[in-house]
Design an enzyme around this catalytic site. Structure first.
Site, PDB file in Angstrom:
ATOM      1  N   TYR A 143      45.788  31.997  24.207  1.00  0.00           N
ATOM      2  CA  TYR A 143      45.167  32.533  25.433  1.00  0.00           C
ATOM      3  C   TYR A 143      44.207  31.498  26.035  1.00  0.00           C
ATOM      4  O   TYR A 143      44.279  31.156  27.212  1.00  0.00           O
ATOM      5  CB  TYR A 143      44.423  33.839  25.123  1.00  0.00           C
ATOM      6  CG  TYR A 143      43.523  34.297  26.258  1.00  0.00           C
ATOM      7  CD1 TYR A 143      44.053  34.659  27.498  1.00  0.00           C
ATOM      8  CD2 TYR A 143      42.136  34.345  26.107  1.00  0.00           C
ATOM      9  CE1 TYR A 143      43.218  35.062  28.545  1.00  0.00           C
ATOM     10  CE2 TYR A 143      41.306  34.749  27.138  1.00  0.00           C
ATOM     11  CZ  TYR A 143      41.849  35.103  28.355  1.00  0.00           C
ATOM     12  OH  TYR A 143      41.037  35.490  29.392  1.00  0.00           O
ATOM     13  N   LYS A 173      44.333  29.396  29.680  1.00  0.00           N
ATOM     14  CA  LYS A 173      43.297  29.444  30.726  1.00  0.00           C
ATOM     15  C   LYS A 173      42.872  28.014  31.090  1.00  0.00           C
ATOM     16  O   LYS A 173      42.686  27.690  32.258  1.00  0.00           O
ATOM     17  CB  LYS A 173      42.078  30.260  30.286  1.00  0.00           C
ATOM     18  CG  LYS A 173      42.330  31.733  30.028  1.00  0.00           C
ATOM     19  CD  LYS A 173      43.038  32.455  31.157  1.00  0.00           C
ATOM     20  CE  LYS A 173      42.164  32.897  32.299  1.00  0.00           C
ATOM     21  NZ  LYS A 173      42.908  33.770  33.248  1.00  0.00           N
ATOM     22  N   GLY A 178      38.390  33.557  13.716  1.00  0.00           N
ATOM     23  CA  GLY A 178      38.225  32.907  15.019  1.00  0.00           C
ATOM     24  C   GLY A 178      36.966  33.286  15.780  1.00  0.00           C
ATOM     25  O   GLY A 178      36.728  32.744  16.864  1.00  0.00           O
ATOM     26  N   SER A 217      37.598  31.657  31.617  1.00  0.00           N
ATOM     27  CA  SER A 217      36.933  32.381  30.531  1.00  0.00           C
ATOM     28  C   SER A 217      36.110  31.434  29.671  1.00  0.00           C
ATOM     29  O   SER A 217      36.483  30.262  29.484  1.00  0.00           O
ATOM     30  CB  SER A 217      38.006  33.044  29.665  1.00  0.00           C
ATOM     31  OG  SER A 217      37.438  33.541  28.476  1.00  0.00           O
TER      32      SER A 217
HETATM   33  P1  NAD Z   1      43.280  43.249  33.505  1.00  0.00           P
HETATM   34  O1  NAD Z   1      44.416  43.186  32.570  1.00  0.00           O
HETATM   35  O2  NAD Z   1      42.554  44.535  33.643  1.00  0.00           O
HETATM   36  O3  NAD Z   1      43.732  42.776  34.956  1.00  0.00           O
HETATM   37  C1  NAD Z   1      44.748  41.826  35.158  1.00  0.00           C
HETATM   38  C2  NAD Z   1      45.704  42.385  36.191  1.00  0.00           C
HETATM   39  O4  NAD Z   1      46.755  41.424  36.388  1.00  0.00           O
HETATM   40  C3  NAD Z   1      46.354  43.702  35.754  1.00  0.00           C
HETATM   41  O5  NAD Z   1      46.224  44.670  36.774  1.00  0.00           O
HETATM   42  C4  NAD Z   1      47.809  43.326  35.511  1.00  0.00           C
HETATM   43  O6  NAD Z   1      48.697  44.391  35.808  1.00  0.00           O
HETATM   44  C5  NAD Z   1      47.979  42.147  36.442  1.00  0.00           C
HETATM   45  N1  NAD Z   1      49.064  41.251  36.046  1.00  0.00           N
HETATM   46  C6  NAD Z   1      49.343  40.797  34.801  1.00  0.00           C
HETATM   47  N2  NAD Z   1      50.426  40.010  34.850  1.00  0.00           N
HETATM   48  C7  NAD Z   1      50.844  39.969  36.142  1.00  0.00           C
HETATM   49  C8  NAD Z   1      51.914  39.342  36.809  1.00  0.00           C
HETATM   50  N3  NAD Z   1      52.805  38.573  36.155  1.00  0.00           N
HETATM   51  N4  NAD Z   1      52.053  39.522  38.139  1.00  0.00           N
HETATM   52  C9  NAD Z   1      51.170  40.311  38.812  1.00  0.00           C
HETATM   53  N5  NAD Z   1      50.134  40.937  38.231  1.00  0.00           N
HETATM   54  C10 NAD Z   1      49.972  40.756  36.903  1.00  0.00           C
HETATM   55  O7  NAD Z   1      42.266  42.091  33.079  1.00  0.00           O
HETATM   56  P2  NAD Z   1      40.807  41.782  33.607  1.00  0.00           P
HETATM   57  O8  NAD Z   1      39.847  42.064  32.504  1.00  0.00           O
HETATM   58  O9  NAD Z   1      40.590  42.384  34.921  1.00  0.00           O
HETATM   59  O10 NAD Z   1      40.889  40.199  33.720  1.00  0.00           O
HETATM   60  C11 NAD Z   1      41.176  39.561  34.942  1.00  0.00           C
HETATM   61  C12 NAD Z   1      41.193  38.066  34.714  1.00  0.00           C
HETATM   62  O11 NAD Z   1      39.930  37.672  34.175  1.00  0.00           O
HETATM   63  C13 NAD Z   1      42.251  37.581  33.740  1.00  0.00           C
HETATM   64  O12 NAD Z   1      42.841  36.415  34.273  1.00  0.00           O
HETATM   65  C14 NAD Z   1      41.485  37.265  32.480  1.00  0.00           C
HETATM   66  O13 NAD Z   1      42.073  36.198  31.767  1.00  0.00           O
HETATM   67  C15 NAD Z   1      40.134  36.855  33.043  1.00  0.00           C
HETATM   68  N6  NAD Z   1      39.049  37.109  32.093  1.00  0.00           N
HETATM   69  C16 NAD Z   1      38.849  38.368  31.611  1.00  0.00           C
HETATM   70  C17 NAD Z   1      37.846  38.607  30.676  1.00  0.00           C
HETATM   71  C18 NAD Z   1      37.636  39.989  30.094  1.00  0.00           C
HETATM   72  O14 NAD Z   1      37.075  40.099  29.005  1.00  0.00           O
HETATM   73  N7  NAD Z   1      38.028  41.063  30.764  1.00  0.00           N
HETATM   74  C19 NAD Z   1      37.020  37.551  30.254  1.00  0.00           C
HETATM   75  C20 NAD Z   1      37.236  36.285  30.789  1.00  0.00           C
HETATM   76  C21 NAD Z   1      38.254  36.072  31.708  1.00  0.00           C
END
Ligand code: NAD
Ligand code: UDP
Length: 372
Positions: free
Chosen positions: A185, A189, A329, A161
């Site tokens: 968070y 990451k 923040g 991120s």
């Molecule tokens: P999301 O919460 O929709 O998807 C994450 C998925 O991981 C969910 O389906 C959740 O059930 C699953 N999960 C969580 N903990 C788990 C575990 N212990 N075991 C198995 N599954 C687990 O989030 P997203 O927006 O799709 O984000 C995906 C990734 O991208 C994340 O790692 C997040 O940090 C990163 N990210 C997201 C954003 C954003 O704004 N959406 C921005 C930058 C980075």
């Protein structure tokens, strides 16, 4: 282990993914490895970005093995992926911290690449529950690295991120910009990135650490999209819940920043562009034992007021808002330098803020209460 092999379906002419541009030279990769489709293990496959990426992977000929514990997603997403892609992913419900179960999945499906989305992503919650974030985001990553050790996995793609940059001194943000996360968070990451770099350094596996900017939007069918639990933390989901009548008004956090209209500027990126960035990453040459960092953004900054205006245009009615105090923040201006993504991945985002709002609204208006 609860294993769910979704019924196989054939791709149809009506598959929306067929109409989308296939990304880069992925087709070459598929052809080179013909006989067996490349198999990709996708953690967090049922989540917002994971589900959109699964559709693009299926549309580009990859076999997908998804894992998720549905901590922040719903099983019905798997049906919608199959409906949109014309075929299903293989899926196993598990917690990524369960290394034995994960290792069994790797042994059974023999993936050659991993895309690691599973994790927790709410900045505010990470302040209240830091241990949970270190456990899932860092512990879960270590568990995954353990589970694939000695396997056929030769490419590891990680969802990082732009939050690792904290409040950057200069924009656009390049991959050389100093990392200085300001929340638990963000620190998890960055720690996960560092764990991946160190662990892969001794293996026959290359890594791509993709730092996303602000993903928004939804699949153009309106069938899948972001479904935050509780009150949305992020701008676009909150604005769209106002539009659909679930919230009275959007609070805009400050209009006294040093920006043209006083509100913060971010680099919003359509989730389908982001998904296609992962398809591109799967066809990018990597060097065993080495990791590369790539920003995924559009390179264009939009202010909060510009997004609210674009969202209102997409909805057909202005989004009600009030100006409130700044949120602690928040950086004033964050947007990406996109040159490395173009050079390394051969990928560029093509969808603009109007496309993002249109597709997000289609999803929200067709699913006012999300997947429920
Ligand atoms: P999301 O919460 O929709 O998807 C994450 C998925 O991981 C969910 O389906 C959740 O059930 C699953 N999960 C969580 N903990 C788990 C575990 N212990 N075991 C198995 N599954 C687990 O989030 P997203 O927006 O799709 O984000 C995906 C990734 O991208 C994340 O790692 C997040 O940090 C990163 N990210 C997201 C954003 C954003 O704004 N959406 C921005 C930058 C980075
Ligand atoms: N924002 C806002 N009201 C909200 C949510 C967000 O004004 O209800 C602003 C926030 O202050 C930031 C921008 O919208 O300037 C993007 O915030 P978001 O939480 O979506 O993403 P971030 O960049 O913080 O990860």
């Amino acid at each position: 282990m609860r294993r769910c092999r979704k019924k196989r379906q054939h791709r149809t002419k009506n598959n929306p993914s067929d109409a989308m541009p296939k990304c880069g030279n992925t087709g070459d990769i598929v052809d080179q490895m013909s006989g067996n489709q490349p198999r990709v293990l996708v953690t967090g496959a049922a989540g917002y970005i994971g589900s959109h990426t699964c559709i693009e992977l299926l549309g580009n000929g990859f076999e997908v093995i998804g894992v998720d514990n549905f901590d922040n997603s719903e099983p019905v997403v798997l049906d919608r992926i199959a409906e949109l892609a014309g075929r299903a992913i293989d899926f196993v419900e598990l917690d990524i911290r369960d290394t034995d179960k994960l290792r069994a999945v790797v042994a059974e499906y023999q993936p050659t690449a991993v895309i690691h989305f599973a994790g927790l992503k709410a900045v505010g919650e990470s302040v209240e529950k830091p241990h949970r974030y270190w456990s899932v985001n860092v512990g879960g990553t270590l568990s995954l690295l353990d589970a694939i050790d000695g396997s056929a996995v030769e490419r590891f793609i990680f969802s990082s991120s732009c939050t690792v940059y904290g409040d950057p001194a200069n924009v656009p943000v390049t991959e050389e910009t100093k990392v200085a996360p300001i929340s638990p968070y963000g620190r998890t990451k960055l720690a996960a990135e560092q764990a991946i770099i160190d662990c892969l350094s001794t293996r026959d596996c290359g890594g791509l650490l993709l730092r996303y900017f602000n993903p928004v939007g939804a699949h153009p069918s309106g069938r899948i999209g972001e479904d935050p639990v509780g009150i949305p933390n992020n701008l676009m989901p909150f604005a769209m819940q106002v539009a659909v009548g679930r919230r009275a008004a959007l609070s805009i956090f400050g209009n006294d920043y040093d920006t043209p209209d006083g509100t913060c500027i971010r680099d919003y990126i359509h989730v389908v562009d982001l998904a296609l960035g992962h398809v591109a990453a799967l066809s990018t040459a990597t060097t065993a034992g080495e990791c590369d960092v790539v920003n995924l953004g559009t390179g264009t900054g939009s202010s909060v007021l510009e997004v609210v205006q674009a969202a209102g245009d997409a909805v057909g009615t202005p989004i009600a808002f009030e100006i409130v105090d700044r949120r602690a923040g928040d950086a004033a201006v964050v947007y990406s330098d996109t040159s490395k993504a173009r050079e390394v991945l051969g990928w560029t985002a093509t969808r603009d803020i109007g496309d993002m709002c249109r597709d997000h609204w289609l999803w929200q208006s067709q699913n006012p209460d999300g997947y429920n």
